[in-house]
Design an enzyme around this catalytic site. Structure first.
Site, mmCIF file in Angstrom:
data_model
loop_
_atom_site.group_PDB
_atom_site.id
_atom_site.type_symbol
_atom_site.label_atom_id
_atom_site.label_comp_id
_atom_site.label_asym_id
_atom_site.label_seq_id
_atom_site.Cartn_x
_atom_site.Cartn_y
_atom_site.Cartn_z
ATOM 1 N N GLY A 53 2.251 2.311 10.697
ATOM 2 C CA GLY A 53 3.270 3.354 10.494
ATOM 3 C C GLY A 53 3.723 3.818 11.522
ATOM 4 O O GLY A 53 4.314 5.202 11.794
ATOM 5 N N ASN A 70 0.971 -1.211 0.056
ATOM 6 C CA ASN A 70 -0.057 0.118 0.022
ATOM 7 C C ASN A 70 0.854 1.351 0.031
ATOM 8 O O ASN A 70 1.616 1.838 0.820
ATOM 9 C CB ASN A 70 -0.855 -0.083 1.293
ATOM 10 C CG ASN A 70 -1.721 1.376 1.236
ATOM 11 O OD1 ASN A 70 -1.794 2.087 0.592
ATOM 12 N ND2 ASN A 70 -2.163 1.460 2.503
ATOM 13 N N TRP A 71 0.963 2.025 -1.110
ATOM 14 C CA TRP A 71 1.933 3.028 -1.310
ATOM 15 C C TRP A 71 1.327 4.487 -0.524
ATOM 16 O O TRP A 71 2.165 5.205 -0.521
ATOM 17 C CB TRP A 71 2.212 3.169 -2.788
ATOM 18 C CG TRP A 71 2.982 2.338 -3.489
ATOM 19 C CD1 TRP A 71 3.347 1.059 -3.051
ATOM 20 C CD2 TRP A 71 3.379 2.375 -4.967
ATOM 21 N NE1 TRP A 71 4.067 0.347 -4.110
ATOM 22 C CE2 TRP A 71 4.062 1.168 -5.102
ATOM 23 C CE3 TRP A 71 3.208 3.137 -5.860
ATOM 24 C CZ2 TRP A 71 4.604 0.792 -6.331
ATOM 25 C CZ3 TRP A 71 3.739 3.232 -7.136
ATOM 26 C CH2 TRP A 71 4.432 1.767 -7.240
ATOM 27 N N LYS A 72 0.016 4.297 -0.246
ATOM 28 C CA LYS A 72 -0.494 5.289 0.409
ATOM 29 C C LYS A 72 -0.375 6.676 -0.564
ATOM 30 O O LYS A 72 -0.248 6.322 -1.839
ATOM 31 C CB LYS A 72 0.073 5.681 1.992
ATOM 32 C CG LYS A 72 -0.024 4.180 2.728
ATOM 33 C CD LYS A 72 0.145 4.903 4.133
ATOM 34 C CE LYS A 72 0.476 3.574 4.775
ATOM 35 N NZ LYS A 72 0.060 3.605 6.301
ATOM 36 N N GLU A 104 -5.316 -5.086 10.674
ATOM 37 C CA GLU A 104 -4.198 -4.163 10.735
ATOM 38 C C GLU A 104 -4.628 -3.478 12.061
ATOM 39 O O GLU A 104 -5.476 -2.558 12.047
ATOM 40 C CB GLU A 104 -4.246 -3.249 9.541
ATOM 41 C CG GLU A 104 -4.099 -3.788 8.290
ATOM 42 C CD GLU A 104 -3.415 -2.603 7.220
ATOM 43 O OE1 GLU A 104 -2.439 -2.939 6.630
ATOM 44 O OE2 GLU A 104 -4.121 -1.608 7.205
ATOM 45 N N HIS A 120 -9.290 0.722 4.924
ATOM 46 C CA HIS A 120 -8.121 0.991 5.657
ATOM 47 C C HIS A 120 -8.509 1.995 6.691
ATOM 48 O O HIS A 120 -9.183 2.628 6.600
ATOM 49 C CB HIS A 120 -7.189 1.538 4.473
ATOM 50 C CG HIS A 120 -5.771 1.583 5.003
ATOM 51 N ND1 HIS A 120 -5.292 2.633 5.893
ATOM 52 C CD2 HIS A 120 -4.921 1.040 4.915
ATOM 53 C CE1 HIS A 120 -3.999 2.466 6.176
ATOM 54 N NE2 HIS A 120 -3.531 1.491 5.514
ATOM 55 N N GLY A 155 2.712 -1.098 4.149
ATOM 56 C CA GLY A 155 2.733 0.242 3.962
ATOM 57 C C GLY A 155 4.279 0.860 3.676
ATOM 58 O O GLY A 155 4.765 0.556 2.465
ATOM 59 N N GLY A 156 4.840 1.440 4.505
ATOM 60 C CA GLY A 156 6.078 2.111 4.325
ATOM 61 C C GLY A 156 7.057 1.288 3.817
ATOM 62 O O GLY A 156 7.915 1.771 2.724
ATOM 63 N N GLU A 184 -6.725 4.572 7.762
ATOM 64 C CA GLU A 184 -6.932 5.940 7.537
ATOM 65 C C GLU A 184 -8.209 6.315 7.024
ATOM 66 O O GLU A 184 -8.624 7.517 7.154
ATOM 67 C CB GLU A 184 -5.508 5.997 6.497
ATOM 68 C CG GLU A 184 -4.181 6.050 7.495
ATOM 69 C CD GLU A 184 -3.284 5.511 6.769
ATOM 70 O OE1 GLU A 184 -3.148 5.767 5.518
ATOM 71 O OE2 GLU A 184 -2.283 4.874 7.428
ATOM 72 N N SER A 218 3.512 -2.162 10.613
ATOM 73 C CA SER A 218 4.978 -2.069 10.618
ATOM 74 C C SER A 218 5.578 -3.308 10.463
ATOM 75 O O SER A 218 6.504 -3.600 10.981
ATOM 76 C CB SER A 218 5.293 -1.636 12.122
ATOM 77 O OG SER A 218 4.682 -0.447 12.105
HETATM 78 C C1 PEP Z 1 -0.589 0.286 5.831
HETATM 79 O O1 PEP Z 1 -0.784 1.379 5.446
HETATM 80 O O2 PEP Z 1 -1.530 -0.651 5.584
HETATM 81 C C2 PEP Z 1 0.303 -0.462 6.565
HETATM 82 C C3 PEP Z 1 0.123 -1.488 7.069
HETATM 83 O O3 PEP Z 1 1.531 0.491 6.826
HETATM 84 P P1 PEP Z 1 2.738 0.304 7.705
HETATM 85 O O4 PEP Z 1 3.357 -0.999 6.952
HETATM 86 O O5 PEP Z 1 3.842 1.463 7.177
HETATM 87 O O6 PEP Z 1 2.679 0.197 9.143
#
Ligand code: PEP
Length: 252
Positions: free
Chosen positions: A173, A9-11, A167, A95, A233-234, A97, A212
């Protein structure tokens, strides 16, 4: 045996130049015989171009969100048909967010799930508790509510062509991942809850962990019996990290 999935997930990150570099690196170093399924979810504006860069190769294309409505006067929204039209196979719905920053309700998320499936997109349904829920012992209550609204609207058979991502909001994040044991407890709970409606579907449903995940902790998370890969994500913005996570999923 459930085939693991690793979804990036590049956000709201990337530029055309960054994206091209990242995809090129992923494709040139992609393991020949990866057991895991892999996809990336760029921002809407880059979907078509990233799809072209992926060249029908081993990495699939997904979107980060979808409108619950099929078409019409919904300024700023993107429909499931449009996502399909530009080559998406998957779409993330619910998600954290979207739920917490944009106040999307469980009902709206369920309608997005249904809209995606109506256009043959595979929804990746995110569920997860806030830190305050966990500390108050309400994790299962929150997850059950988020899941049940979808099951009520779409029926358990809808999970035959869907993916779930657990999640925990406090892990996204933040650099603070759930421990493998914490993740497994919730994944097993989700599977049991689906199993109460249909045991066969529960056993086949892929449940990803997100929050994470990094190259350094992916293997121990994916080693858990009910963890079928990750929503990343990141770390999905870094080819080295993402490929290492993919390798961890492939060797579970
Ligand atoms: C996400 O955006 O779904 C996520 C899990 O982010 P991160 O891996 O950065 O915690």
């Amino acid at each position: 045996m459930r085939r693991p999935i690793v979804a990036g997930n590049w956000k709201m990150h990337g530029t055309r130049v960054d994206n091209a570099r990242l995809i090129e690196e992923l494709l040139s170093r992609y393991p020949d015989r990866s057991i895991a399924q892999c996809l990336v979810c760029p921002p809407f504006v880059y979907l078509q171009e990233v799809g072209r860069l992926l060249r029908d190769g081993p990495i699939g294309l997904g979107a980060q969100d979808v409108c619950a409505e099929a078409q019409g006067a919904f300024t700023g929204e993107v429909s499931a048909a449009m996502l399909k039209d530009v080559g998406c196979g998957h779409v993330i719905v619910g998600h954290s967010e979207r739920r917490w920053v944009y106040h999307e309700s469980d009902q709206l998320v369920a309608r997005k799930f249904a809209a995606a499936q109506a256009r043959a997109l595979v929804p990746i349904l995110c569920v997860g508790e806030q830190l305050s829920d966990r500390e108050a012992g309400r994790t299962e209550e929150v997850i059950a509510r988020q899941l049940d609204v979808v099951l009520e609207l779409c029926g358990v058979s809808a999970l035959e062509s869907a993916v779930i991502a657990y999640e925990p909001v406090w892990a996204i994040g933040t650099g603070r991942s759930a421990t493998p044991e914490q993740a497994e407890v919730v994944h097993a709970f989700i599977r049991e809850r689906i199993g109460a409606r249909d045991a066969k579907i529960a056993m086949a449903t892929r449940i990803l962990y997100g929050g994470s995940v990094k190259a350094g902790n992916a293997a121990e998370l994916f080693d858990q019996p009910d963890v079928d890969g990750g929503l990343i994500g990141g770390a999905s913005l870094n080819a080295e990290e993402f490929l290492a996570i993919l390798a961890a999923a492939g060797s579970r």
